[in-house]
Design an enzyme around this catalytic site. Structure first.
Site, short mmCIF file in Angstrom:
data_model
loop_
_atom_site.label_atom_id
_atom_site.label_comp_id
_atom_site.label_asym_id
_atom_site.label_seq_id
_atom_site.Cartn_x
_atom_site.Cartn_y
_atom_site.Cartn_z
N LYS A 93 1.06 -1.08 0.09
CA LYS A 93 0.02 0.02 0.06
C LYS A 93 0.89 1.39 0.05
CE LYS A 93 -2.38 0.51 3.67
NZ LYS A 93 -1.84 1.68 4.31
N ARG A 169 -10.95 2.64 9.69
CA ARG A 169 -10.51 1.22 9.74
C ARG A 169 -11.81 0.47 10.70
NH1 ARG A 169 -4.96 3.40 11.48
NH2 ARG A 169 -3.57 2.60 10.16
N ARG A 204 11.11 -8.44 6.36
CA ARG A 204 10.93 -7.11 6.38
C ARG A 204 12.02 -6.50 7.34
NH1 ARG A 204 5.47 -3.92 6.15
NH2 ARG A 204 5.17 -4.79 8.24
N ARG A 233 11.48 -5.22 13.01
CA ARG A 233 10.44 -4.58 13.94
C ARG A 233 10.07 -5.64 14.82
NH1 ARG A 233 6.86 -0.64 10.37
NH2 ARG A 233 6.00 -2.74 9.58
N ARG A 244 -2.47 -9.45 13.29
CA ARG A 244 -2.82 -8.28 12.33
C ARG A 244 -3.59 -8.43 11.28
NH1 ARG A 244 3.15 -6.65 11.55
NH2 ARG A 244 2.51 -4.93 10.40
#
Length: 532
Positions: A93, A169, A204, A233, A244
């Site tokens: 995104k 959201r 990532r 992260r 998530r």
């Protein structure tokens, strides 16, 4: 019955069939102006003027000559693009947002950036948000929505348009935006399989120096120096990623009902340039559509209307009807009330004659003649491809594609609803379109109120969905001056425009508010007074 019905036929399979027309007389002695019009597709070549690319159910095409003749219609400028984009973590995104901003020049807005900016600036909203953030709590919807509203009201977003990233959201957030008349032109979601998303997240790496995101497989760092300082992260492990993803899916499902009519899913499991090609194509199409509608034309109280104004409304109605039919809608209604089409303003009320004809409003007596005298083009269109007849089940044939019922209305002593319902039932799943129906109780020229079949008439009318509405608004009890205009073009919202006088002899229409449903008089008045 002061009405006309249009039927559209398709006899021959053809990649690009064309249309022509035919007429036949109603057998009802009490309905001399009654007509039924049938469209028939075939492989014959013809050009209907002023008809463009109206594809009915993928079969029949009408051609519109949009070349302007004479003076141009003066209209208000169209608004810039308004876009919402949604995608699961690692769906790409962020990359697509960068490419959208670069191509379309929209103002990119993400709630995370907004929160940090408000807190950093020490604004009232920022300080309230900081209290929740310091306490480890989620910032309440009303605070976030207020920030979004404030940002969207700024000059740059109004001039350039906006790209709202990852918000709303939840259903509550989406409804809050709806209540504030904040709605995008298109809602884009990036669709990527869960296993791919998990792989992308787990691999990532974050550069703490620049904030740039890398991936060990898909997007490795440029140098060994950068590679050495990359960190993972804390939430980029498989267990947290799955959690998530589940949260994202629940939120996306919750807001689906709010934006289903403008929702476009794009396959995000491809190279970023390939994904953006689809995003670019979609947004360019939406932008073109916004630009093609130039606003409300002016001088609508001057009648007869100019050719440009007539073509403007013709194109506007045609495009909205096309979109509705292409979306599979089969019971549609067009309501357009402008001075030239308003019989109360421009036609004489009176009786057509004696007996059954005494109750026939004179202003509708010419409906059939208007259809017969229209320019239906060459190639023997009239009589071969389009039929004009009465309203009723007997007029429905197997090859018919579309039925258009023009101005259906009661006459005293003879209720039209039974023939209307029979024709609609016989049409089955083929589109039936009502043009300016008047199915409520109406007084005849003799002063008698027609109430026959009231319940069935209103029930029948309610079964049709508006695909187009245009209505000029005046002060109560007057027909001059025009104060505003209400417009709805499928699948978009109802739009309320205020007429504003400019220099002597000039005027324009300014968008006041939009509504998810047709507004009542109170809602329109509140919008004029600036109330919620």
């Amino acid at each position: 019955y002061s009405s006309a019905a249009v039927q559209c036929h398709n006899n021959v399979n053809s990649t690009l069939p064309h249309s022509a027309l035919s007429l036949y007389t109603s057998s009802l002695s009490s309905a001399p102006s009654s007509a039924s019009l049938s469209f028939i597709s075939s492989s014959s070549q013809l050009s209907l003027q002023p008809l463009q690319s109206f594809n009915t159910r993928g079969h029949t095409h009408f051609k519109i000559n949009t070349k302007a003749q004479g003076l141009k219609v003066k209209c208000s400028q169209s608004e810039p693009l308004k876009v919402m984009i949604s995608g699961a973590p690692a769906s790409g995104k962020g990359t697509q947002c960068e490419m959208i901003v670069q191509k379309f020049g929209l103002v990119h807005i993400s709630t995370g950036d907004l929160l940090r900016a408000e807190v950093s600036a020490g604004t009232e909203i920022g300080n309230k948000a900081k209290e929740y953030m310091n306490a480890g709590s989620l910032v309440p919807d009303e605070i976030v929505t207020a920030m979004v509203k404030g940002r969207l009201s700024q000059k740059d977003t109004k001039e350039k348009g906006w790209l709202l990233d990852g918000y709303p959201r939840s259903f509550a957030q989406a409804q809050s935006l709806e209540e504030m008349n904040i709605r995008p032109d298109v809602y884009i979601t990036l669709d990527v399989p869960d296993e791919i998303l998990i792989d992308r997240c787990v691999g990532r790496k974050l550069d703490p120096l620049t904030g740039k995101i890398y991936h060990v497989k898909y997007f490795p760092p440029e140098t060994e120096e950068i590679k050495a300082r990359l960190v993972t992260r804390s939430d980029d492990n498989e267990e947290k990623v799955k959690s998530r993803l589940q949260t994202y899916k629940q939120n996306a499902e919750a807001i689906l009902s709010t934006y289903f009519d403008i929702l476009h899913k794009i396959d995000g499991n491809r190279a970023k340039d390939v994904v953006f090609r689809d995003v670019d194509s979609l947004m360019s199409e939406v932008q073109k559509e916004k630009e093609s509608w130039r606003g409300i034309p002016t001088r609508l109280n001057n009648i007869p209307h100019s050719r440009d104004i007539r073509e403007y409304f013709y194109d506007d109605v045609l495009q909205s009807t096309q979109r509705a039919i292409n979306d599979g809608k089969t019971r549609l209604k067009v309501e357009i009330n402008i001075p030239e089409l308003n019989p109360e303003m421009v036609c004489v009320q009176g009786s057509m004659g004696e007996g059954a004809l005494a109750g026939m409003p004179l202003q509708l007596a010419g409906t059939r003649k208007i259809l017969e005298f229209m320019d239906w083009g060459d190639y023997d269109a009239l009589g071969n491809f389009i039929n004009i007849g009465s309203i009723g089940a007997k007029e429905v044939e197997e090859q018919d594609d579309i039925f258009i019922l023009v101005a259906p209305q009661n006459a005293v002593g003879n209720c039209i609803i039974f023939d209307l319902q029979a024709m609609t039932d016989a049409a089955g799943d083929r589109p039936v379109i009502l043009i300016n129906p008047r199915l409520k109780d109406l007084p005849a020229s003799s002063g008698i109120m027609q109430t026959m079949g009231r319940d069935k008439r209103l029930e029948y009318a309610a079964s049709f969905e508006n695909c187009y509405l245009f209505r000029l608004l005046y002060y109560a009890g007057t027909q001059y001056p025009i104060m505003a205009a209400l417009r709805m073009s499928y699948p978009y919202r109802y739009e309320l425009y205020k007429r504003v006088d400019e220099l002597p002899g000039k005027e324009k229409y300014v968008l006041l508010s939009t509504f998810a449903k047709r507004p009542n008089s109170d809602e329109i008045n509140y919008a004029f007074e600036g109330k919620d």
